[in-house]
Motif scaffolding. Structure first.
Motif, mmCIF file in Angstrom:
data_model
loop_
_atom_site.group_PDB
_atom_site.id
_atom_site.type_symbol
_atom_site.label_atom_id
_atom_site.label_comp_id
_atom_site.label_asym_id
_atom_site.label_seq_id
_atom_site.Cartn_x
_atom_site.Cartn_y
_atom_site.Cartn_z
ATOM 1 N N LEU A 182 -14.802 5.277 -25.971
ATOM 2 C CA LEU A 182 -14.107 4.169 -25.312
ATOM 3 C C LEU A 182 -13.315 4.715 -24.135
ATOM 4 C CD1 LEU A 182 -14.854 2.844 -28.020
ATOM 5 C CD2 LEU A 182 -12.633 1.730 -28.005
ATOM 6 N N ILE A 183 -13.455 4.069 -23.002
ATOM 7 C CA ILE A 183 -12.672 4.496 -21.834
ATOM 8 C C ILE A 183 -11.871 3.291 -21.331
ATOM 9 C CG2 ILE A 183 -12.750 5.469 -19.501
ATOM 10 C CD1 ILE A 183 -15.372 6.839 -20.169
ATOM 11 N N GLU A 184 -10.566 3.462 -21.327
ATOM 12 C CA GLU A 184 -9.722 2.354 -20.856
ATOM 13 C C GLU A 184 -9.672 2.333 -19.332
ATOM 14 O OE1 GLU A 184 -5.588 2.395 -22.040
ATOM 15 O OE2 GLU A 184 -5.312 0.343 -21.277
ATOM 16 N N ILE A 185 -9.878 1.165 -18.767
ATOM 17 C CA ILE A 185 -9.759 0.979 -17.316
ATOM 18 C C ILE A 185 -8.579 0.029 -17.092
ATOM 19 C CG2 ILE A 185 -10.984 0.366 -15.188
ATOM 20 C CD1 ILE A 185 -12.473 2.538 -16.735
ATOM 21 N N PRO A 186 -7.388 0.580 -16.894
ATOM 22 C CA PRO A 186 -6.199 -0.271 -16.801
ATOM 23 C C PRO A 186 -5.989 -0.831 -15.397
ATOM 24 C CG PRO A 186 -5.559 2.044 -16.688
ATOM 25 C CD PRO A 186 -7.072 2.019 -16.770
ATOM 26 N N LEU A 187 -5.003 -1.692 -15.268
ATOM 27 C CA LEU A 187 -4.583 -2.103 -13.927
ATOM 28 C C LEU A 187 -4.085 -0.860 -13.199
ATOM 29 C CD1 LEU A 187 -2.546 -5.356 -14.704
ATOM 30 C CD2 LEU A 187 -4.697 -5.216 -13.405
ATOM 31 N N PRO A 188 -4.269 -0.791 -11.889
ATOM 32 C CA PRO A 188 -3.838 0.412 -11.156
ATOM 33 C C PRO A 188 -2.315 0.543 -11.126
ATOM 34 C CG PRO A 188 -4.603 -1.295 -9.638
ATOM 35 C CD PRO A 188 -4.893 -1.793 -11.018
ATOM 36 N N ASP A 189 -1.835 1.773 -11.205
ATOM 37 C CA ASP A 189 -0.406 2.013 -11.009
ATOM 38 C C ASP A 189 -0.161 2.106 -9.497
ATOM 39 O OD1 ASP A 189 -1.322 4.486 -10.198
ATOM 40 O OD2 ASP A 189 -0.475 5.602 -11.874
ATOM 41 N N VAL A 190 1.060 2.447 -9.108
ATOM 42 C CA VAL A 190 1.399 2.400 -7.681
ATOM 43 C C VAL A 190 0.505 3.351 -6.854
ATOM 44 C CG1 VAL A 190 3.320 4.060 -7.818
ATOM 45 C CG2 VAL A 190 3.323 2.289 -6.033
ATOM 46 N N ASN A 191 0.187 4.516 -7.427
ATOM 47 C CA ASN A 191 -0.698 5.435 -6.690
ATOM 48 C C ASN A 191 -2.115 4.897 -6.582
ATOM 49 O OD1 ASN A 191 1.175 7.501 -6.164
ATOM 50 N ND2 ASN A 191 1.033 8.120 -8.320
ATOM 51 N N GLY A 192 -2.576 4.332 -7.674
ATOM 52 C CA GLY A 192 -3.916 3.721 -7.678
ATOM 53 C C GLY A 192 -3.998 2.608 -6.643
ATOM 54 N N ARG A 193 -2.952 1.786 -6.580
ATOM 55 C CA ARG A 193 -2.969 0.678 -5.610
ATOM 56 C C ARG A 193 -2.978 1.208 -4.185
ATOM 57 N NH1 ARG A 193 0.901 -1.217 -9.257
ATOM 58 N NH2 ARG A 193 2.606 -1.026 -7.772
ATOM 59 N N GLU A 194 -2.222 2.271 -3.968
ATOM 60 C CA GLU A 194 -2.200 2.856 -2.625
ATOM 61 C C GLU A 194 -3.606 3.340 -2.239
ATOM 62 O OE1 GLU A 194 1.164 5.310 -1.664
ATOM 63 O OE2 GLU A 194 0.030 6.398 -0.136
ATOM 64 N N GLN A 195 -4.273 3.986 -3.170
ATOM 65 C CA GLN A 195 -5.628 4.473 -2.869
ATOM 66 C C GLN A 195 -6.601 3.334 -2.620
ATOM 67 O OE1 GLN A 195 -7.261 7.513 -5.403
ATOM 68 N NE2 GLN A 195 -5.203 8.110 -6.026
ATOM 69 N N ILE A 196 -6.468 2.265 -3.407
ATOM 70 C CA ILE A 196 -7.367 1.119 -3.215
ATOM 71 C C ILE A 196 -7.108 0.498 -1.835
ATOM 72 C CG2 ILE A 196 -8.068 -1.157 -4.096
ATOM 73 C CD1 ILE A 196 -7.252 -0.076 -6.932
ATOM 74 N N PHE A 197 -5.828 0.335 -1.479
ATOM 75 C CA PHE A 197 -5.516 -0.182 -0.136
ATOM 76 C C PHE A 197 -6.141 0.705 0.943
ATOM 77 C CE2 PHE A 197 -1.984 -2.893 -1.775
ATOM 78 C CZ PHE A 197 -2.316 -4.042 -1.080
ATOM 79 N N ARG A 198 -6.027 2.018 0.767
ATOM 80 C CA ARG A 198 -6.586 2.914 1.794
ATOM 81 C C ARG A 198 -8.080 2.673 1.993
ATOM 82 N NH1 ARG A 198 -2.941 6.319 3.607
ATOM 83 N NH2 ARG A 198 -1.237 6.842 2.199
ATOM 84 N N SER A 209 2.483 -1.225 12.155
ATOM 85 C CA SER A 209 3.491 -1.809 11.259
ATOM 86 C C SER A 209 3.043 -1.772 9.794
ATOM 87 C CB SER A 209 3.770 -3.262 11.679
ATOM 88 O OG SER A 209 2.595 -4.053 11.527
ATOM 89 N N VAL A 210 1.742 -1.609 9.563
ATOM 90 C CA VAL A 210 1.231 -1.665 8.194
ATOM 91 C C VAL A 210 1.505 -0.346 7.476
ATOM 92 C CG1 VAL A 210 -0.827 -1.978 6.762
ATOM 93 C CG2 VAL A 210 -0.557 -3.326 8.854
ATOM 94 N N LYS A 211 2.300 -0.431 6.410
ATOM 95 C CA LYS A 211 2.663 0.775 5.653
ATOM 96 C C LYS A 211 2.004 0.697 4.268
ATOM 97 C CE LYS A 211 5.640 2.502 8.701
ATOM 98 N NZ LYS A 211 4.802 2.117 9.873
ATOM 99 N N VAL A 212 1.069 1.616 4.057
ATOM 100 C CA VAL A 212 0.295 1.564 2.815
ATOM 101 C C VAL A 212 1.182 1.738 1.581
ATOM 102 C CG1 VAL A 212 -1.740 2.436 1.632
ATOM 103 C CG2 VAL A 212 -1.561 2.643 4.081
ATOM 104 N N ASN A 213 2.135 2.675 1.655
ATOM 105 C CA ASN A 213 2.966 2.897 0.461
ATOM 106 C C ASN A 213 3.794 1.667 0.137
ATOM 107 O OD1 ASN A 213 4.495 3.283 2.756
ATOM 108 N ND2 ASN A 213 5.753 4.914 1.853
ATOM 109 N N GLU A 214 4.202 0.953 1.168
ATOM 110 C CA GLU A 214 4.979 -0.259 0.940
ATOM 111 C C GLU A 214 4.107 -1.361 0.322
ATOM 112 O OE1 GLU A 214 7.706 -2.825 3.845
ATOM 113 O OE2 GLU A 214 7.544 -0.694 4.347
#
Ligand code: ATP
Length: 270
Positions: A182-198, A209-214
């Protein structure tokens, strides 16, 4: 004719680098699916039996389908994609046959990966088998278990299933020799979200003006699919405002909208 319902993607083109976050999950699936397909002798020599089936579980839109496609791409395996709720609904009285055809196809196309989405539609625990529909679903599940039991772990066919509801699955599916990884695929944490945005911002014309970390900080609770939609929405807002680039203000407005939509959806759910 039954195979028509199966979307056979001979060569999916999703790569691991298209997936934001999930590094550990990618590592794990490489070891249990990709490596045995590519180098079965490593396992044979050491007398190690890799799992036949892997179950990905977690909330909707977090990248389960993407991950299964990426493994198929990187393993150079045929990707056979089915949605379990469809064989239960579309083929009354024929679910078991569809499952048999599915595995026959998988063996013919080997090396292959069978991806069964929404496995809970046929794999949920059933307490009472009162109606004929329930008995039909049960027979479909029995056939699936028989097919999984019938092939050897190094046969060049791997099964990946996905569900949002691991808690309701029939334990028979999770027994050793079946979906025993079984492999859990959770909601992304803040780092995961940053990578997805990138990943999605790469293709967009954004200004300074667009700040990825923000953006990552402002989007707690969103899935990868939500983030993708958010980027599209920000683009639409820029188009409506006849702007030449997409700015942080467009993203803020898009986040506002998504939040209010999500909130009203949650209220409806309750
Ligand atoms: P479901 O349970 O609803 O089937 P899922 O977990 O299989 O969802 P996917 O179909 O893989 O989710 O994701 C939907 C879309 O969201 C993907 O096609 C992709 O565009 C985007 N997405 C989701 N997660 C990620 C991620 N981790 N990185 C990049 N994009 C993602």
């Amino acid at each position: 004719p039954l195979v028509r319902s199966m979307e056979v993607v001979e060569k999916p083109n999703v790569r691991y680098q298209d997936i934001g976050g999930l590094e550990q999950q990618i590592q794990e699936i490489k070891e249990v699916v990709e490596l045995p397909l590519k180098r079965p002798e490593l396992f044979k020599d050491l007398g190690i039996i890799p799992p036949k089936g892997v179950l990905l579980y977690g909330p909707p839109g977090t990248g389960k389908t993407m991950l299964a496609k990426a493994v198929a791409t990187e393993s150079k395996a045929a990707f056979i994609h089915v949605v379990a709720s469809e064989f239960a609904q579309k083929f009354v009285g024929e679910g078991a046959r569809v499952v048999r055809d599915l595995f026959e196809l998988a063996r013919k196309k080997a090396p292959s990966i069978v991806f069964i989405d929404e496995i809970d539609a046929i794999g949920a625990k059933r307490i009472d088998l009162g109606t004929s529909g329930e008995r039909e679903v049960q027979r479909t599940l029995m056939q699936l278990l028989a097919e999984i039991d019938g092939f050897q772990p190094l046969d060049n066919v791997k099964i990946i299933a996905a569900t949002n509801r691991v808690d309701i699955l029939d334990p028979a599916l999770l027994r050793p020799g079946r979906f025993d990884r079984l492999i859990e695929i959770p909601l992304p944490d803040v780092n995961g979200r940053e990578q997805i945005f990138r990943i999605y911002l790469q293709r967009m014309k954004i200004d300074d003006s667009v700040k990825v970390n923000e953006l990552a900080l402002l989007t707690d609770g969103l899935s990868g699919a939500d983030i993708k939609n958010l980027c599209t929405e920000a683009g639409y807002i820029a188009i409506r405002e006849e702007s030449k680039t997409i700015t942080m203000s467009h993203f803020r407005k898009a986040i506002e909208r998504l939040r209010s939509k999500k909130l009203s959806r949650d209220v409806i759910d309750r």
